[in-house]
Design an enzyme around this catalytic site. Structure first.
Site, PDB file in Angstrom:
ATOM      1  N   GLY A 293       0.834  -1.180  -0.055  1.00  0.00           N
ATOM      2  CA  GLY A 293      -0.020  -0.042   0.217  1.00  0.00           C
ATOM      3  C   GLY A 293       0.898   1.369  -0.051  1.00  0.00           C
ATOM      4  N   SER A 294       0.268   2.317   0.870  1.00  0.00           N
ATOM      5  CA  SER A 294       0.884   3.597   0.558  1.00  0.00           C
ATOM      6  C   SER A 294       2.380   3.910   0.891  1.00  0.00           C
ATOM      7  CB  SER A 294      -0.177   4.689   1.219  1.00  0.00           C
ATOM      8  OG  SER A 294      -1.301   4.675   0.509  1.00  0.00           O
TER       9      SER A 294
END
Length: 572
Positions: A293-294
């Protein structure tokens, strides 16, 4: 006058002593026969005793049949495993193992029934097959407790015996199970650092009979048992608090690459590893690969800045969603405007990050991730290490999604290692579970980004704690830097909005990090109805709690003299 006839025919009187002679002869005959009987009885008894004596001499000279007790690694010693402060993590203890000599077992059924009073889980059919044989030796149960041994002795069953063996004991139980690993019933390392030690020559020493308890020095590991306990405890609490299906974390020395602590839940107790092979108990930190993810935006931003094609003052239009090849890229909490590089980082803009990756290009993007170790199998001592996955052929859509953490799956440990390289001045240092000095680390370190870029990344990390999604990880005095990651998991071939894999990177002190903390929660739920379950809500407090408790143990002194605002002092 004539004498009567009768008188005339009477025998003459015996001379004196004549009758006595007759009696004496009879007596002599009877005495002779008695002496013969005595002599014969004595001869028989002597023969019997002679036979017994000869048999005893024969038995004394004949060697008794030897019971072939296995002389294998079951009795071989292993070195203690200790933490960096000398605390024992794994050691050998003596234990008793039960064996039988089937040829001396008179009543098999009765023997098994008696043993089951002490060992209720003893398999009847298996035990019967072992005892109903002509073997000289069979194992019935290995590694008994002292109480079990005492109770079996009290049964008084002939044909049973005990052999003293060595058993591996882990004082901390499951606290560091995925690091320490396991040994099998023969005291051979089969996982974790136990297996690593065997592969470094212990198995050869054991085979040569040179692995004695007095000849093996303890093997020191890099982990700090105190910090390991803190990490494990906080992960357990967070997992319960958010009803996650799994959790994991690592505390990494950013200057040396030493793993100070690492845990993966669910775990197991190496003292009783009956469930160690269950699928959900694998070591997720090194043997599991996930889309991060981020947190990957850390790498994309570092790449863009280090390329020289993007500066901290540049801005990117995140007004509208980005459409590429039939795919639409949106921001989770879009601002709907042009964003600067620091804003893209703290607002975690997918659109802005994708456009920065596009500036570098597909080939440059892949080369950078390969350079910082994201695409290769991480090299460390633990045998259980998975290989990352990536697209077979990178296209623009792949580069775009990978820029914000979807499309490449990697292990949490190598993600933390790469993050440390972005923050420690740009030096990629392979992780290790053995002690390593800073000088030794510098000798093997690779410069993957410039010190100037690393300073800019440290600024962004601190800025995200003050203004962005990492606020809940703040620990007064320790100047924490952060980056969140909330990745949607693939369910039935599609990304699910309700199923997440949350990641979080923290560093402290942020201006010149000594340590990096990386924590993951798999499918966390909101703590209370109506709350969110993003990484800033679930993982940020978890990382903050770990730093609050572990930093003093690691010798990091709190500093309350920093300015409240993040300062970019070395990036021009």
């Amino acid at each position: 006058m004539k004498m009567p006839r009768l008188w005339k025919n009477r025998r003459p009187a015996k001379a004196e002593g004549e009758g006595a002679i007759v009696v004496e002869g009879a007596r002599k005959a009877i005495g002779g026969r008695s002496r013969n009987r005595v002599v014969m009885a004595m001869a028989v008894l002597f023969g019997i005793y002679a036979a017994i004596g000869a048999r005893l001499v024969h038995l004394g000279m004949v060697e008794e049949e030897v019971v072939n007790l296995p002389q294998s690694r079951a009795t071989a010693s292993r070195p203690d495993l200790v933490d960096r402060n000398g605390e024992v993590l794994a050691t050998d203890i003596k234990t008793a193992s039960l064996f039988a000599e089937p040829r001396r077992i008179a009543y098999i059924d009765e023997t098994i029934e008696k043993l089951q009073t002490v060992l209720p889980d003893l398999d009847y059919e298996q035990a019967y097959r072992r005892l109903d044989s002509d073997a000289g030796f069979v194992w019935l149960r290995r590694q008994l407790s002292p109480r079990q041994q005492s109770e079996i002795l009290a049964l008084g069953i002939p044909g049973l015996g005990f052999r003293t063996e060595k058993r591996r004991f882990y004082p901390g139980g499951p606290t560091a199970s995925h690091i320490l690993g396991l040994v099998n019933i023969d005291n051979q390392g089969i996982a974790g650092m136990e297996k690593y030690v065997d592969e470094q020559g212990l198995a050869d020493l054991q085979a040569l009979g040179l692995a004695g308890p007095d000849t093996l020095n303890p093997v020191g590991l890099s982990i700090d048992l105190r910090v390991q306990h803190v990490l494990h405890d906080e992960l357990v609490q967070a997992m319960e608090r958010h009803q996650a299906i799994a959790a994991g974390g690592v505390v990494l020395n950013a200057r040396t690459g030493e793993v100070m602590a690492m845990a993966s839940l669910p775990d197991y107790d190496p003292n009783n590893p009956y469930n160690a092979l269950e699928k959900d108990r694998l070591n997720r930190m090194t043997a599991g690969v996930f889309e991060m993810g981020s947190t990957f935006k850390l790498f994309t931003t570092s790449m863009a800045l280090d390329s020289g094609l993007v500066s901290m003052n540049d801005k990117f239009d995140a007004t509208r969603p980005l459409r590429i090849g039939g795919h639409t890229i949106r921001d989770f909490h879009g601002k709907g405007r042009v964003l600067s590089v620091p804003e893209i980082f703290i607002y975690s803009s997918n659109i802005g990050t994708a456009k920065m990756a596009d500036v570098v290009g597909i080939e440059g993007h892949r080369e950078f991730l390969d350079r910082i170790g994201i695409l290769d199998r991480v090299k460390t001592e633990l045998p259980e290490v998975a290989r990352p996955t990536e697209p077979a052929k990178w296209k623009k859509i792949n580069s775009v999604t990978i820029s914000f953490g979807h499309g490449v799956a990697t292990t949490p440990l190598q993600t933390a290692t790469a993050a440390a390289a972005m923050l420690n001045g740009g030096k990629f240092i392979p992780p290790t579970f053995l002690p390593r000095t800073e000088e030794e680390a510098n000798a093997i370190a690779e410069q993957v980004i410039s010190e100037q870029t690393s300073a800019a990344v440290r600024y962004l990390f601190r800025y995200n704690t003050e203004k962005g999604s990492g606020r809940r990880a703040e620990v007064p005095g320790y100047y924490v830097g952060t980056k969140t990651g909330t990745a949607e998991k693939v369910v039935n071939g599609r990304y699910s909005n309700n199923t997440r894999f949350n990641t979080f990177i923290a560093s402290f002190p942020a201006n010149d990090p000594d340590y990096v903390v990386f924590v993951v929660l798999d499918e966390p739920k909101p703590e209370k109805p109506g709350l969110s379950a993003t990484s800033g809500i679930t993982n940020a407090p978890l990382a903050g709690n770990i730093i609050r408790r572990a930093a003093p143990l690691l010798g990091v002194q709190p500093d309350f003299g920093h300015e409240s605002e993040a300062l970019l002092v070395s990036y021009q």
